[in-house]
Design a protein around this motif. Structure first.
Motif, short mmCIF file in Angstrom:
data_model
loop_
_atom_site.label_atom_id
_atom_site.label_comp_id
_atom_site.label_asym_id
_atom_site.label_seq_id
_atom_site.Cartn_x
_atom_site.Cartn_y
_atom_site.Cartn_z
N PRO A 1 0.80 -1.23 0.00
CA PRO A 1 0.00 0.00 0.00
C PRO A 1 0.83 1.28 0.00
CG PRO A 1 -0.08 -1.05 2.16
CD PRO A 1 0.60 -2.01 1.23
N LEU A 2 2.12 1.18 0.29
CA LEU A 2 2.97 2.37 0.32
C LEU A 2 3.55 2.72 -1.05
CD1 LEU A 2 4.89 1.78 3.67
CD2 LEU A 2 2.79 3.08 3.27
N VAL A 3 3.35 1.86 -2.03
CA VAL A 3 3.89 2.11 -3.36
C VAL A 3 2.98 3.12 -4.09
CG1 VAL A 3 4.44 1.07 -5.60
CG2 VAL A 3 4.89 -0.18 -3.47
N ALA A 4 3.59 4.13 -4.68
CA ALA A 4 2.82 5.14 -5.40
C ALA A 4 2.13 4.52 -6.61
CB ALA A 4 3.74 6.28 -5.85
N GLY A 5 0.89 4.93 -6.85
CA GLY A 5 0.13 4.44 -7.99
C GLY A 5 -0.71 3.21 -7.72
N ILE A 6 -0.53 2.59 -6.55
CA ILE A 6 -1.33 1.41 -6.20
C ILE A 6 -2.68 1.88 -5.67
CG2 ILE A 6 -1.47 -0.58 -4.66
CD1 ILE A 6 0.51 -0.93 -6.91
N PRO A 7 -3.79 1.29 -6.09
CA PRO A 7 -5.12 1.71 -5.60
C PRO A 7 -5.26 1.45 -4.10
CG PRO A 7 -5.33 0.43 -7.61
CD PRO A 7 -3.91 0.29 -7.18
N VAL A 8 -5.49 2.50 -3.34
CA VAL A 8 -5.64 2.41 -1.89
C VAL A 8 -6.80 3.31 -1.47
CG1 VAL A 8 -3.20 1.91 -1.47
CG2 VAL A 8 -3.99 4.29 -1.47
N VAL A 9 -7.22 3.14 -0.21
CA VAL A 9 -8.12 4.09 0.44
C VAL A 9 -7.40 4.62 1.68
CG1 VAL A 9 -10.30 3.13 -0.37
CG2 VAL A 9 -9.21 2.15 1.65
N LEU A 10 -7.74 5.83 2.06
CA LEU A 10 -7.12 6.46 3.22
C LEU A 10 -8.05 6.36 4.41
CD1 LEU A 10 -5.50 9.70 1.72
CD2 LEU A 10 -4.37 7.58 2.41
N VAL A 11 -7.52 5.83 5.53
CA VAL A 11 -8.26 5.71 6.78
C VAL A 11 -7.45 6.41 7.86
CG1 VAL A 11 -9.38 4.14 8.40
CG2 VAL A 11 -9.10 3.47 6.00
N LYS A 12 -7.90 7.61 8.25
CA LYS A 12 -7.20 8.42 9.25
C LYS A 12 -5.74 8.63 8.86
CE LYS A 12 -10.18 6.92 13.06
NZ LYS A 12 -10.24 6.29 14.39
#
Length: 286
Positions: A1-12
């Motif tokens: 999840p820390l790789v740029a461009g990977i689909p993620v959601v932000l939780v806090k």
């Protein structure tokens, strides 16, 4: 999840990976599940299978529903919600065995529990003004729309060629390198050179087809898609009417997904999903 461009959601402020399965993007997994779970759900309610087969279908339905939720794909959520409502409205009178028994309530409880634990990231997907990541997603789609409006009028008839959209976009931008006056900025701006992988296709199946095939190709594609709908209408009028409604729900799900993404046209997995769905309709018709 820390790789740029990977689909993620932000939780806090923390990046949480969206479910991909074995597919190249979370939206592709969501689209695959939104389309296929319609058939699994119909098979669970309609088929006269052994209890063991019914339980396998039930497990697939529950696990698939959880995976669909964890893909955090808004277009997939919209597609499956609309198609289920339409299917229930059209086919409810034909399904005498549709009732809420204890396995159904257990599935609802399990899915509800996952929704409860993932409430934060689910809400973040619908409040783009609160999350920088969602703002970037919206702005990138607006940039893609502006790029499309510049590109497609130049090749109205022949298009730019299948698979050539991003390459053609990069070639067109390379003609405008250096300083130029931008009235929208306003002022002089310097257009830097970008690589072809910096460009994204427009997130719309039909507009991608228009850009790469031109108007003749788009009309042929629309003819094919309307032909599938005609076959579905004939299936509904036959003794397989309920399966025809499932086919209609699958057709509608793909139609909705195509309005919000391009993978049905640009990725191998998306094309397989599209034409496998068409093949199921043809098989039912035959």
């Amino acid at each position: 999840p820390l790789v740029a461009g990977i689909p993620v959601v932000l939780v806090k402020g923390a990046r949480q990976l969206r479910a991909h399965g074995m597919l190249p993007h979370a939206n592709v997994l969501g689209g695959y599940l939104a389309t296929s779970l319609i058939w699994v759900w119909g098979g669970y309610w309609i088929s006269q299978q052994k209890p063991s087969i019914k339980w396998l279908l039930w497990c697939g339905l529950v696990l698939g529903g959880i995976a669909l939720l964890l893909s955090f794909s808004r277009s997939s959520w919209l597609a499956i919600s609309i198609t289920i409502l339409i299917f229930l409205g059209l086919a409810l009178s034909h399904i005498s065995r549709l009732k809420f028994n204890w396995p159904t309530w257990l599935a609802v409880i399990l899915l509800g529990a996952v929704v409860f634990t993932q409430w934060g990231p689910v809400v973040s997907r619908f409040h783009p003004e609160q999350v920088d990541l969602e703002q970037e997603s919206v702005s990138s789609r607006l940039d893609q729309w502006q790029q499309f409006k510049t590109l497609w009028p130049e090749r109205l008839v022949a298009g730019v060629g299948i698979g050539q959209y991003t390459l053609y976009s990069q070639q067109q931008d390379s003609k405008q390198l250096g300083w130029r006056y931008d009235a929208a900025a306003p002022g002089w701006t310097y257009n830097l050179s970008r690589q072809v992988w910096d460009y994204q296709p427009i997130h719309n199946f039909w507009l991608m087809a228009l850009a790469e095939l031109g108007w003749p190709g788009l009309l042929l594609l629309g003819w094919l898609w309307c032909g599938v709908l005609i076959l579905i209408s004939q299936i509904i009028r036959s003794n397989l009417s309920v399966w025809g409604y499932l086919a209609l729900a699958s057709w509608l799900s793909i139609s909705i997904l195509g309005l919000f993404d391009h993978y049905l046209w640009t990725l191998q997995q998306g094309r397989l999903m599209l034409f496998l769905s068409i093949s199921i309709v043809v098989w039912l018709y035959q």
